[in-house]
Design an enzyme around this catalytic site. Structure first.
Site, PDB file in Angstrom:
ATOM      1  N   LYS A 137      -4.714  -6.649   3.840  1.00  0.00           N
ATOM      2  CA  LYS A 137      -4.687  -5.705   2.654  1.00  0.00           C
ATOM      3  C   LYS A 137      -6.014  -5.229   2.319  1.00  0.00           C
ATOM      4  O   LYS A 137      -6.358  -3.996   2.232  1.00  0.00           O
ATOM      5  CB  LYS A 137      -3.922  -5.986   1.715  1.00  0.00           C
ATOM      6  CG  LYS A 137      -4.002  -4.990   0.446  1.00  0.00           C
ATOM      7  CD  LYS A 137      -3.250  -3.772   0.616  1.00  0.00           C
ATOM      8  CE  LYS A 137      -3.494  -2.451  -0.111  1.00  0.00           C
ATOM      9  NZ  LYS A 137      -3.527  -2.635  -1.381  1.00  0.00           N
ATOM     10  N   GLU A 187      -9.872   2.308   4.656  1.00  0.00           N
ATOM     11  CA  GLU A 187      -9.814   3.553   3.778  1.00  0.00           C
ATOM     12  C   GLU A 187     -11.169   4.305   3.003  1.00  0.00           C
ATOM     13  O   GLU A 187     -11.439   5.341   3.245  1.00  0.00           O
ATOM     14  CB  GLU A 187      -8.822   3.195   2.530  1.00  0.00           C
ATOM     15  CG  GLU A 187      -8.409   4.262   1.847  1.00  0.00           C
ATOM     16  CD  GLU A 187      -7.397   3.652   0.706  1.00  0.00           C
ATOM     17  OE1 GLU A 187      -6.642   2.973   0.895  1.00  0.00           O
ATOM     18  OE2 GLU A 187      -7.739   4.022  -0.546  1.00  0.00           O
ATOM     19  N   SER A 218       0.532  -1.149  -0.091  1.00  0.00           N
ATOM     20  CA  SER A 218       0.120  -0.005  -0.059  1.00  0.00           C
ATOM     21  C   SER A 218       0.817   1.356  -0.065  1.00  0.00           C
ATOM     22  O   SER A 218       1.978   1.117   0.507  1.00  0.00           O
ATOM     23  CB  SER A 218      -1.029   0.004   1.126  1.00  0.00           C
ATOM     24  OG  SER A 218      -1.688   1.005   1.151  1.00  0.00           O
ATOM     25  N   HIS A 254      -7.813  -3.156   5.208  1.00  0.00           N
ATOM     26  CA  HIS A 254      -7.009  -2.008   5.063  1.00  0.00           C
ATOM     27  C   HIS A 254      -7.859  -1.050   3.948  1.00  0.00           C
ATOM     28  O   HIS A 254      -8.181   0.188   4.258  1.00  0.00           O
ATOM     29  CB  HIS A 254      -5.567  -2.074   4.727  1.00  0.00           C
ATOM     30  CG  HIS A 254      -4.955  -0.745   4.120  1.00  0.00           C
ATOM     31  ND1 HIS A 254      -5.195  -0.442   2.792  1.00  0.00           N
ATOM     32  CD2 HIS A 254      -4.180  -0.061   4.601  1.00  0.00           C
ATOM     33  CE1 HIS A 254      -4.577   0.560   2.604  1.00  0.00           C
ATOM     34  NE2 HIS A 254      -3.862   0.926   3.689  1.00  0.00           N
ATOM     35  N   ASN A 255      -8.070  -1.635   2.818  1.00  0.00           N
ATOM     36  CA  ASN A 255      -8.749  -0.599   1.852  1.00  0.00           C
ATOM     37  C   ASN A 255     -10.067  -0.314   2.241  1.00  0.00           C
ATOM     38  O   ASN A 255     -10.485   0.741   1.907  1.00  0.00           O
ATOM     39  CB  ASN A 255      -8.649  -1.474   0.451  1.00  0.00           C
ATOM     40  CG  ASN A 255      -7.387  -1.578  -0.405  1.00  0.00           C
ATOM     41  OD1 ASN A 255      -6.378  -1.381   0.478  1.00  0.00           O
ATOM     42  ND2 ASN A 255      -7.323  -1.587  -1.788  1.00  0.00           N
TER      43      ASN A 255
END
Ligand code: NDP
Length: 492
Positions: free
Chosen positions: A185, A192, A131, A188-189
């Site tokens: 990940k 976001e 990232s 995480h996105n």
């Protein structure tokens, strides 16, 4: 035949691949660079790679031949079929204990499948979240590797060297087995998406309810960035709102209000539904993007659907309103991260992954889009208790929410009364109130399910008696009609 001098190879020389290669070379590693387009390789070698320890290669065979053993091959290519096709090309050229690392945005289930396939061939497969975009790849990304732990000693020196550092610690650690790196990940996105939606709602409230100009909102963001909301996304928002290159109106006001999405937020929301985890804020953030995309329909609705007239916040209480909003944003963010970690914990349980919980927020602490000071507190919480059931139980977050609560409720109430949409703030608050309710109206829901579908219910322990034991599935013939059987498989 080339000499075996390269420490690692990179397949895919688009924006991420090129920058990652340069980053590795800057840290003293020799990198074999390959792209299926020979022109792309040649251009890279003749320009940015000049004078660096980077070897341009024009075939997968040539690339593999340059590698030291165990061979380390990293892919930064388009996710999906291209990854399978490149793996197919590599397998006959690699040997036992060689390593393939997929650094693209692959779905974690694909990573798990590839991990199993390559394990059967004796090749170690690592799926690593990367990232931070172009800038991160070049100067320090957040790296989330998972898969074959046997490969970690061989890739650790490279990954720790190139990763971003936060308070001196690398934003990279081993996440866990199989698809765990790509899973983290993905979440995480999703987070976001949530953070971006919450900041956008704050901007809308300051603009429409408090009558602040973009410049004034930018100043507020600048102040927030000095406090507990200190984060890359607040910093970016501060700069965007101040951007006015032609002296007319801020550029952001000229931008069409239709949000796009590439799909990783949607993956998180779908996965949360599949796992039965109430990750409401990320789900709402995805739906808010979908609703924003219905621009024409919204424009028509705005002409015919009524709502309250907005009563602007008087200048005398503006400061209090902004302080309340800061608390609302902080509390909602805590809820979003608590939900994200609920999902990760559930995945760990389902897949029997022994995840490195304290390291996950640490990996996000620098290099990536959601980097923030607040992640340091999450790391501390998991370092104190690796098995923490929920972030909301930790004293730091419990007291932060306690302090923020009044401002949070006031902000959401003001938005609702004035008809200004704050779906992410509101869903965060609803989650909080749901989560802290020992008794929810699901008793009535169960009765309804049993009434029309004989789906059965269980009784509260305090109402159990000789004939009705707690935990037993009970069906009542609510109407006195029909047959007295319960449904095993039918679902409404
Ligand atoms: P793209 O996602 O645009 O992918 C382009 C690269 O994939 C090119 O090198 C292209 O090769 C290669 N490629 C496409 N199809 C094939 C194929 N069938 N066989 C071999 N190579 C193929 O590039 P990015 O650099 O933006 O991203 C790379 C990966 O990193 C992606 O998975 C992306 O999702 C992920 N990522 C991207 C971020 C970003 O900010 N861009 C951030 C974090 C992760 P060619 O040049 O020959 O067409």
């Amino acid at each position: 035949m080339s000499k075996q001098i390269a420490d690692i190879a990179m397949i895919g020389l688009a924006v991420m691949g090129q920058n990652f290669v340069l980053n590795m070379a800057d840290h003293g590693f020799t990198v074999a660079a390959f792209d299926r387009e020979a022109d792309v390789v040649d251009k890279f070698i003749a320009n940015d790679a000049i004078g660096k320890s980077i070897i341009g290669t024009h075939s997968v065979e040539e690339m593999v031949a340059t590698l030291k053993r165990p061979r380390r091959v990293m892919l930064l290519i388009k996710a999906g079929k291209p990854v399978d096709s490149v793996i197919e090309q590599l397998v006959p050229l690699l040997e036992k204990d060689d390593i393939i690392i997929d650094g693209g945005n692959s779905h974690y289930l694909d990573t798990t499948r590839r991990y199993d396939f390559l394990k059967s061939k004796g090749i170690y497969f690592v799926g690593s979240g990367v990232s931070g975009g172009e800038e991160g790849a070049r100067h320090g990304p957040s790296l989330m590797p998972g898969g074959a732990i046997e490969a970690w000693p061989a890739i650790k020196p490279i990954f720790l060297a190139v990763a971003a550092k936060a308070d001196g610690e690398p934003c990279c650690d081993w996440v866990g087995p199989a698809g765990a790196g790509h899973y983290v990940k993905m979440v995480h996105n999703g987070i976001e998406y949530g953070d971006m939606q919450l900041i956008s709602e704050s901007y809308d409230l300051m603009k429409r309810l408090a009558g602040l100009s973009d410049k004034e909102i930018s100043e507020v963001m600048g102040r927030w960035n000095q406090g507990f909301l200190d984060s890359f996304l607040i910093e970016v928002t501060r700069d965007i709102l101040a951007f006015n290159d032609d002296g007319r109106i801020p550029l952001v006001e000229e931008i069409m209000d239709m949000a796009g999405q590439k799909g990783t937020g949607k993956w998180t929301a779908i996965d949360a539904l599949d796992k039965g985890m109430p990750v409401t804020l990320i789900g709402q953030a995805v739906f808010s993007r979908c609703l924003s995309a219905l621009k024409g329909e919204r424009a028509r609705a705005s002409k015919v659907l009524s709502g309250p007239t907005i009563k602007p916040i008087p200048a005398s209480v503006r400061k209090q309103f902004i302080d309340d909003l800061e608390q609302a944003l902080y509390a909602s963010k805590i809820i979003s991260y608590a939900q994200g970690f609920m999902l990760i914990r559930e995945a760990a349980k389902e897949f029997k992954w022994d995840l490195n919980f304290p390291s996950i927020p640490l990996m996000w602490r620098g290099g990536c889009i959601i980097r923030s000071a607040f992640l340091g507190e999450i790391t501390k919480a998991y370092r104190e208790d690796k098995y923490l059931e929920n972030l909301l139980f930790h004293p730091f977050f419990r007291s932060a929410i306690e302090k923020a609560q009044s401002g949070w409720r006031k902000s959401v109430t003001k938005a609702v009364v004035n008809g200004i949409p704050t779906p992410a703030f509101a869903t965060a608050l609803s989650f909080y109130d749901d989560y802290k309710s020992e008794r929810l109206p699901a008793n009535l829901l169960q009765a309804q399910r049993d009434y029309f579908g004989a789906h059965t219910f269980s009784i509260l322990p305090k109402y159990a008696h000789d004939k009705v034991k707690p935990g037993k599935n009970i069906h009542i013939n609510w109407t006195g009609k029909g047959v007295d059987v319960s449904a095993g498989t039918y679902d409404a």
